[in-house]
Design an enzyme around this catalytic site. Structure first.
Site: not given
Ligand code: GNR
Ligand code: NI
Length: 170
Positions: A46, A51, A92-93, A134-135, A138
């Site tokens: 995601g 980001q 998270c990236l 999660h997104e 953000h």
């Molecule tokens: O790559 C990602 N892996 C992930 C694993 C578990 C729950 C959420 C994620 S999202 C993350 C990429 C990211 O930072 N998206 O904002």
């Molecule tokens: Ni993230």
């Protein structure tokens, strides 16, 4: 197409609430294409616009093994959450190589606009539901470390600082 630079903690953009997309036009569709390319290249499941330094409410997701299930959510809002919670490791990236267990509703329903600006509704569970939450976090300036204890959060922030020091001195 272009690979975009992914902002990392503690960039202030990651703490801001993003503004709604007013019109899904060519400029937005170009951003979405670049975000997919950036997410697949990272690699991640995601990526949210803040980001990559864009304060707009949109994200891209693909939780499939084959990387053939792209999903773009514009102005997403969660309209239902299951009472049932699930706990799983997240990364998270914007916090490279850092992971923690996060507890969230196991299933959600989300209403959003697709890349054509058409309103859609999706019911998701498991990893997809987790990634959607999660997104959307953000888009509200929230990171997965905001869902864990201050002790674990500080541990992750220290590990990240240390990893950067080691990398800088290498
Ligand atoms: O790559 C990602 N892996 C992930 C694993 C578990 C729950 C959420 C994620 S999202 C993350 C990429 C990211 O930072 N998206 O904002
Ligand atoms: Ni993230």
């Amino acid at each position: 197409m272009a690979i975009l630079r992914i902002l990392e903690v503690p960039h202030p953009m990651l703490k801001r609430r993003a503004a709604p997309v007013e019109r899904v036009d060519e400029e937005i569709r170009r951003l979405v294409r670049d975000m997919f390319e950036t997410m697949y290249e990272a690699p991640g499941i995601g990526l949210a616009a803040p980001q990559v330094g864009v304060g707009r409410r949109l994200c891209v997701i693909d939780v499939s093994e084959e990387k053939n299930a792209p999903l773009c959510l514009v102005n997403p809002r969660i309209t239902w959450r299951s009472e049932n919670l699930a706990s799983a490791e997240e990364g998270c990236l914007s916090l490279p190589d850092q992971y923690a267990e996060v507890t969230r509703p196991d299933a959600v329903e989300v209403v959003y606009l697709d890349e054509q600006g058409e309103e859609r509704k999706l019911r998701a569970d498991g990893l997809l539901a987790r990634c959607i939450q999660h997104e959307i976090d953000h888009l509200d300036g929230i990171l997965f470390i905001d869902h864990i204890s201050a002790l674990k959060r500080n541990m992750i922030l220290r590990k990240l600082a240390k990893a950067r020091r080691l990398k800088a001195s290498a």
